[in-house]
Design a protein around this motif. Structure first.
Motif, PDB file in Angstrom:
ATOM      1  N   ILE A 171      76.399  -9.179  -6.266  1.00 55.93           N
ATOM      2  CA  ILE A 171      74.825  -9.457  -6.338  1.00 55.93           C
ATOM      3  C   ILE A 171      74.171  -8.395  -6.897  1.00 55.93           C
ATOM      4  O   ILE A 171      73.265  -8.638  -7.638  1.00 55.93           O
ATOM      5  CB  ILE A 171      74.571  -9.582  -4.855  1.00 55.93           C
ATOM      6  CG1 ILE A 171      75.267 -10.996  -4.193  1.00 55.93           C
ATOM      7  CG2 ILE A 171      72.938  -9.922  -4.943  1.00 55.93           C
ATOM      8  CD1 ILE A 171      74.708 -11.257  -2.902  1.00 55.93           C
ATOM      9  N   ILE A 235      71.053 -18.936  -7.449  1.00 51.36           N
ATOM     10  CA  ILE A 235      70.696 -19.052  -5.913  1.00 51.36           C
ATOM     11  C   ILE A 235      71.310 -20.565  -5.587  1.00 51.36           C
ATOM     12  O   ILE A 235      71.912 -20.670  -4.548  1.00 51.36           O
ATOM     13  CB  ILE A 235      69.423 -19.175  -5.740  1.00 51.36           C
ATOM     14  CG1 ILE A 235      68.878 -17.964  -6.117  1.00 51.36           C
ATOM     15  CG2 ILE A 235      68.859 -19.704  -4.483  1.00 51.36           C
ATOM     16  CD1 ILE A 235      66.987 -17.667  -6.085  1.00 51.36           C
ATOM     17  N   ARG A 239      74.209 -19.301  -2.995  1.00 51.64           N
ATOM     18  CA  ARG A 239      73.275 -19.139  -1.828  1.00 51.64           C
ATOM     19  C   ARG A 239      72.667 -20.525  -1.480  1.00 51.64           C
ATOM     20  O   ARG A 239      71.424 -20.930  -1.637  1.00 51.64           O
ATOM     21  CB  ARG A 239      72.296 -18.081  -2.020  1.00 51.64           C
ATOM     22  CG  ARG A 239      72.617 -16.574  -2.259  1.00 51.64           C
ATOM     23  CD  ARG A 239      73.417 -16.241  -1.013  1.00 51.64           C
ATOM     24  NE  ARG A 239      73.817 -14.719  -1.059  1.00 51.64           N
ATOM     25  CZ  ARG A 239      75.067 -14.698  -1.398  1.00 51.64           C
ATOM     26  NH1 ARG A 239      75.882 -15.301  -1.918  1.00 51.64           N
ATOM     27  NH2 ARG A 239      75.306 -13.047  -1.369  1.00 51.64           N
ATOM     28  N   ARG A 241      72.203 -22.128   1.153  1.00 53.82           N
ATOM     29  CA  ARG A 241      71.232 -22.244   2.319  1.00 53.82           C
ATOM     30  C   ARG A 241      69.862 -21.460   1.747  1.00 53.82           C
ATOM     31  O   ARG A 241      68.935 -22.407   2.112  1.00 53.82           O
ATOM     32  CB  ARG A 241      71.698 -21.104   3.372  1.00 53.82           C
ATOM     33  CG  ARG A 241      72.954 -21.811   4.173  1.00 53.82           C
ATOM     34  CD  ARG A 241      73.067 -20.693   5.383  1.00 53.82           C
ATOM     35  NE  ARG A 241      74.328 -21.365   6.106  1.00 53.82           N
ATOM     36  CZ  ARG A 241      74.972 -20.851   7.164  1.00 53.82           C
ATOM     37  NH1 ARG A 241      74.438 -19.516   7.782  1.00 53.82           N
ATOM     38  NH2 ARG A 241      75.879 -20.920   7.983  1.00 53.82           N
ATOM     39  N   TRP A 242      69.789 -20.522   0.863  1.00 49.38           N
ATOM     40  CA  TRP A 242      68.648 -20.290   0.253  1.00 49.38           C
ATOM     41  C   TRP A 242      67.912 -21.336  -0.432  1.00 49.38           C
ATOM     42  O   TRP A 242      66.726 -21.655  -0.524  1.00 49.38           O
ATOM     43  CB  TRP A 242      68.780 -18.835  -0.733  1.00 49.38           C
ATOM     44  CG  TRP A 242      69.049 -17.893  -0.146  1.00 49.38           C
ATOM     45  CD1 TRP A 242      69.407 -17.587   1.527  1.00 49.38           C
ATOM     46  CD2 TRP A 242      69.382 -16.628  -0.282  1.00 49.38           C
ATOM     47  NE1 TRP A 242      69.973 -16.528   1.797  1.00 49.38           N
ATOM     48  CE2 TRP A 242      69.800 -15.574   0.467  1.00 49.38           C
ATOM     49  CE3 TRP A 242      69.317 -15.872  -1.762  1.00 49.38           C
ATOM     50  CZ2 TRP A 242      69.948 -14.305   0.227  1.00 49.38           C
ATOM     51  CZ3 TRP A 242      69.588 -14.661  -2.008  1.00 49.38           C
ATOM     52  CH2 TRP A 242      69.841 -13.751  -1.016  1.00 49.38           C
TER      53      TRP A 242
END
Length: 400
Positions: A171, A235, A239, A241-242
């Motif tokens: 990241i 994202i 990610r 969930r984000w």
């Protein structure tokens, strides 16, 4: 730059169904405002406010391309697979080059096709370097191909960066790279502001030519929209969930996007006549602000509770499908209208507007039916390593 398809399975619950109509709406809006911008001197005056800011539609395309292409390149890694460079470049080649080369051929074999007499040499179009070397003061025909150059550079470099970064994914490295590229664009624009624009502003005050050639056209100053789109794709892919939390705030994203675009319009208001004050800030940070605004609008468009994603706009799917052809041929179609039908195009009224709209869509439809679609079908017949149908539609939609 095709139709728009759904998100992958990790996000499909956010929007039931096989098609994201919000992205159709965003893409259709982008091409229509770009057309109004390019043709505003021939259109009714009530379209003037749209024409004044219509150039921003290209930045919508950049955000869309960054998101769609980025998601497609990153998706294999989310499944534990590897990216196939050969398959990616092959799909992009069959999607972009046939229609583009047909239009380039018309420009250099049919002089009446040109909306302006002067045109850059063929090698600039064939190498996608026109946005670096154009002399806009004398070569204005097909000058709008600069954005296709930016897209092609993006298609060439991003897969290589993905392969490199995904060898040891981090990241921190990814965020650092995005920040460096964004900062580099601002540094270059700042340098041009102080060393080119301000000296010229003190003499004749006409900044449009250096602004176009050194800020608006070059790839290294116009990566902000692509960066925003790729960031959203990162994202969404890594990610979830984000992404779910962001996509659940469609109304807030819409409001924030509109506000940021409004701020960008204010920042860019005097970009061709001033190199100080608000315009100076617009030169340096205007494109990141504009791109962030369109990124929020994109987020709202894929959200289950964002207005753009909840409502299907009639005709948006058709316009989105023809967007690439419309972009390639709209200036030439209107030029031919004015050349062949002077009596119908003498006034900037409703009749000429209808004529322009009809011929633009006829030209784009012919390009799509005769060139774009056959080559995409040929591609899908020749190779068995093609992606799934929804993925093909997703990738094919990412052309200006």
């Amino acid at each position: 730059m095709g139709s728009l398809a759904s998100l992958d399975n990790s996000s499909r619950s956010l929007y039931p169904g096989a098609r994201l109509h919000g992205l159709d709406t965003l893409r259709a809006m982008a091409i229509l405002v770009v057309m109004v911008f390019h043709l505003q001197m021939y259109l009714p005056q009530f379209l003037g406010p749209v024409g004044k800011v219509g150039w921003m539609g290209v930045d919508i395309f950049f955000v869309l391309s960054g998101f769609l292409i980025g998601a497609q390149l990153l998706k294999p890694y989310a499944r534990g697979e590897k990216l196939s460079l050969t398959a990616f470049y092959r799909r992009r080649t069959f999607r972009i080059l046939p229609a583009y080369l047909v239009v380039v051929l018309l420009y250099f074999t049919v002089p009446a096709w040109r909306e302006s007499p002067g045109i850059s040499p063929p090698w600039m179009f064939l190498t996608f370097t026109q946005n670096f070397f154009i002399d806009y003061s004398v070569h204005q025909a097909f000058s709008f191909a600069w954005s296709l150059c930016v897209e092609e550079h993006f298609y060439l470099v991003l897969p290589l960066l993905v392969l490199l970064l995904m060898k040891r994914p981090s990241i921190g490295k990814t965020v650092t790279l995005v920040a460096i590229v964004a900062a580099a664009g601002m540094v270059v624009r700042t340098y041009v502001l102080f060393h080119v624009l301000r000296p010229m502003a003190q003499t004749d005050g006409n900044l449009w030519l250096p602004y176009l050639e050194q800020i608006y056209y070059p790839t290294y100053t116009r990566l902000d929209g692509l960066l925003v789109g790729v960031s959203l794709a990162l994202i969404k892919t890594f990610r979830p969930r984000w992404w779910t939390a962001l996509a659940a705030r469609g109304h807030a994203a819409l409001l924030g996007g509109v506000m940021l675009v409004g701020i960008a319009i204010w920042l860019f208001q005097d970009r061709f006549t001033s190199a100080a004050g608000v315009s100076a800030w617009g030169t340096v940070i205007g494109f990141p602000v504009l791109s962030a605004g369109f990124g929020l609008l994109l987020l709202s468009s894929v959200s289950h509770n964002g207005l753009p994603g909840r409502f299907r706009v009639p005709g948006a799917e058709l316009v989105a499908t023809l967007a690439f052809g419309l972009y390639l041929t709209h200036k030439e179609a209107v030029h031919l209208d004015r050349l062949l039908l002077p009596a119908l195009t003498a006034e900037r009224g409703f009749v000429s507007l209808c004529l322009y709209a009809t011929t633009c869509f006829v030209a784009a439809t012919m390009l799509y039916v005769c060139v774009e679609r056959p080559w995409m079908r040929l591609r899908d017949r020749l190779w068995v390593d093609k992606p799934a149908l929804s993925d093909r539609k997703l990738l094919d939609s990412a052309a200006v």
